[in-house]
Design an enzyme around this catalytic site. Structure first.
Site, PDB file in Angstrom:
ATOM      1  N   HIS A 257       7.880  10.961  -1.665  1.00 39.41           N
ATOM      2  CA  HIS A 257       8.425  10.128  -2.743  1.00 39.41           C
ATOM      3  C   HIS A 257       7.449   9.029  -3.177  1.00 39.41           C
ATOM      4  O   HIS A 257       7.833   8.007  -3.714  1.00 39.41           O
ATOM      5  CB  HIS A 257       9.828   9.605  -2.418  1.00 39.41           C
ATOM      6  CG  HIS A 257       9.950   8.741  -1.200  1.00 39.41           C
ATOM      7  ND1 HIS A 257       9.980   9.234   0.078  1.00 39.41           N
ATOM      8  CD2 HIS A 257      10.088   7.408  -1.073  1.00 39.41           C
ATOM      9  CE1 HIS A 257      10.124   8.241   0.928  1.00 39.41           C
ATOM     10  NE2 HIS A 257      10.181   7.124   0.266  1.00 39.41           N
TER      11      HIS A 257
ATOM     12  N   ARG B 173     -10.209  -0.234  -0.474  1.00 34.84           N
ATOM     13  CA  ARG B 173      -9.818  -1.057  -1.629  1.00 34.84           C
ATOM     14  C   ARG B 173      -9.110  -2.354  -1.260  1.00 34.84           C
ATOM     15  O   ARG B 173      -8.441  -2.962  -2.106  1.00 34.84           O
ATOM     16  CB  ARG B 173      -8.899  -0.233  -2.543  1.00 34.84           C
ATOM     17  CG  ARG B 173      -9.666   0.851  -3.225  1.00 34.84           C
ATOM     18  CD  ARG B 173      -8.850   1.736  -4.107  1.00 34.84           C
ATOM     19  NE  ARG B 173      -9.676   2.908  -4.431  1.00 34.84           N
ATOM     20  CZ  ARG B 173      -9.233   3.987  -4.996  1.00 34.84           C
ATOM     21  NH1 ARG B 173      -7.971   4.099  -5.310  1.00 34.84           N
ATOM     22  NH2 ARG B 173     -10.056   4.991  -5.255  1.00 34.84           N
TER      23      ARG B 173
ATOM     24  N   ALA C 291       0.858  -1.194   0.000  1.00 37.07           N
ATOM     25  CA  ALA C 291       0.000   0.000   0.000  1.00 37.07           C
ATOM     26  C   ALA C 291       0.892   1.241   0.000  1.00 37.07           C
ATOM     27  O   ALA C 291       1.629   1.472   0.954  1.00 37.07           O
ATOM     28  CB  ALA C 291      -0.896  -0.004   1.237  1.00 37.07           C
ATOM     29  N   VAL C 292       0.824   1.982  -1.085  1.00 34.14           N
ATOM     30  CA  VAL C 292       1.587   3.225  -1.182  1.00 34.14           C
ATOM     31  C   VAL C 292       0.578   4.376  -1.126  1.00 34.14           C
ATOM     32  O   VAL C 292      -0.320   4.465  -1.967  1.00 34.14           O
ATOM     33  CB  VAL C 292       2.426   3.287  -2.475  1.00 34.14           C
ATOM     34  CG1 VAL C 292       3.414   4.439  -2.397  1.00 34.14           C
ATOM     35  CG2 VAL C 292       3.172   1.982  -2.701  1.00 34.14           C
TER      36      VAL C 292
HETATM   37  N1  INI Z   1       6.485   2.060   1.341  1.00 36.72           N
HETATM   38  C1  INI Z   1       5.222   1.623   1.143  1.00 36.72           C
HETATM   39  O1  INI Z   1       5.008   0.423   0.954  1.00 36.72           O
HETATM   40  N2  INI Z   1       4.184   2.502   1.171  1.00 36.72           N
HETATM   41  C2  INI Z   1       4.371   3.830   1.395  1.00 36.72           C
HETATM   42  O2  INI Z   1       3.371   4.592   1.399  1.00 36.72           O
HETATM   43  C3  INI Z   1       5.685   4.306   1.630  1.00 36.72           C
HETATM   44  N3  INI Z   1       5.924   5.679   1.930  1.00 36.72           N
HETATM   45  O3  INI Z   1       4.978   6.358   2.301  1.00 36.72           O
HETATM   46  O4  INI Z   1       7.043   6.145   1.892  1.00 36.72           O
HETATM   47  C4  INI Z   1       6.747   3.379   1.576  1.00 36.72           C
HETATM   48  N4  INI Z   1       8.021   3.790   1.751  1.00 36.72           N
HETATM   49  C5  INI Z   1       9.081   2.879   2.077  1.00 36.72           C
HETATM   50  C6  INI Z   1       9.713   2.255   0.834  1.00 36.72           C
HETATM   51  O5  INI Z   1       8.872   1.283   0.269  1.00 36.72           O
HETATM   52  C7  INI Z   1      11.031   1.577   1.214  1.00 36.72           C
HETATM   53  O6  INI Z   1      10.777   0.565   2.160  1.00 36.72           O
HETATM   54  C8  INI Z   1      12.060   2.548   1.785  1.00 36.72           C
HETATM   55  O7  INI Z   1      12.247   3.655   0.932  1.00 36.72           O
HETATM   56  C9  INI Z   1      13.434   1.855   2.007  1.00 36.72           C
HETATM   57  O8  INI Z   1      13.929   1.316   0.772  1.00 36.72           O
END
Ligand code: INI
Length: 154
Positions: free
Chosen positions: A88, A127, A80-81
């Site tokens: 980012h 979702r 989930a992003v």
């Molecule tokens: N990773 C997610 O799965 N969802 C997110 O919303 C998110 N945000 O918000 O930053 C996120 N960041 C971490 C990223 O996936 C990596 O684990 C991190 O950058 C280290 O590589």
């Protein structure tokens, strides 16, 4: 278990599937996982082993390592992003999608994209059934792959 007959393309019997799921936004990814496991169960595939990674960005490597074991007919990738929580967002979401597609094309092992990309937590929570969709997609593509191999032999 529902009494509905299992449609051929979504018949998970005999298939070995793995799930890779990110812990980031776990409130959402736990529900995606529940939905995916329930769908696999209904499809006759039984419970799949679950592999956790820190975030969606790490899903492609985990999927690649699993694909290279040749132990699985398909891989379900869940994450989930959420834009509200990261500047980012675009990089994490795009790299997860691109990386998972690349793993599928390079290894030939179906990898389904069960990664939510939403503006906020509320949208993501609405979702979570996408976990079930991702599970059924992995089954369908694993079946597709098996039918192509069978057609080539006959
Ligand atoms: N990773 C997610 O799965 N969802 C997110 O919303 C998110 N945000 O918000 O930053 C996120 N960041 C971490 C990223 O996936 C990596 O684990 C991190 O950058 C280290 O590589």
């Amino acid at each position: 278990m529902s009494n509905q007959p299992i449609e051929w393309a979504h018949d998970g019997r005999g298939l070995r599937l793995a799930i890779v799921v990110s812990r980031f936004n776990r409130r959402v990814t736990d529900k995606l996982l529940e939905e995916a496991q329930a769908a696999l169960q209904r499809a006759g595939a039984g419970r799949a082993p679950v592999f956790y990674v820190p975030g969606a960005f790490e899903l492609p490597l985990a999927a690649k390592l699993l694909a290279h074991t040749h132990a699985y007919h398909g891989i379900v990738a869940l994450g989930a992003v959420i834009r509200g929580e990261t500047p980012h967002f675009d990089y994490v979401a795009a790299e997860a999608a691109r990386g998972l597609q690349q793993v599928m094309l390079e290894t030939g092992v179906p990898v389904s994209f069960g990664v939510l990309t939403t503006e906020n937590l509320e949208q993501a929570e609405a979702r979570v059934t996408k976990g079930a969709d991702a599970a059924l997609t992995a089954i369908e593509m694993a079946r597709f792959s098996a039918s192509v191999a069978q057609a080539a032999r006959s």
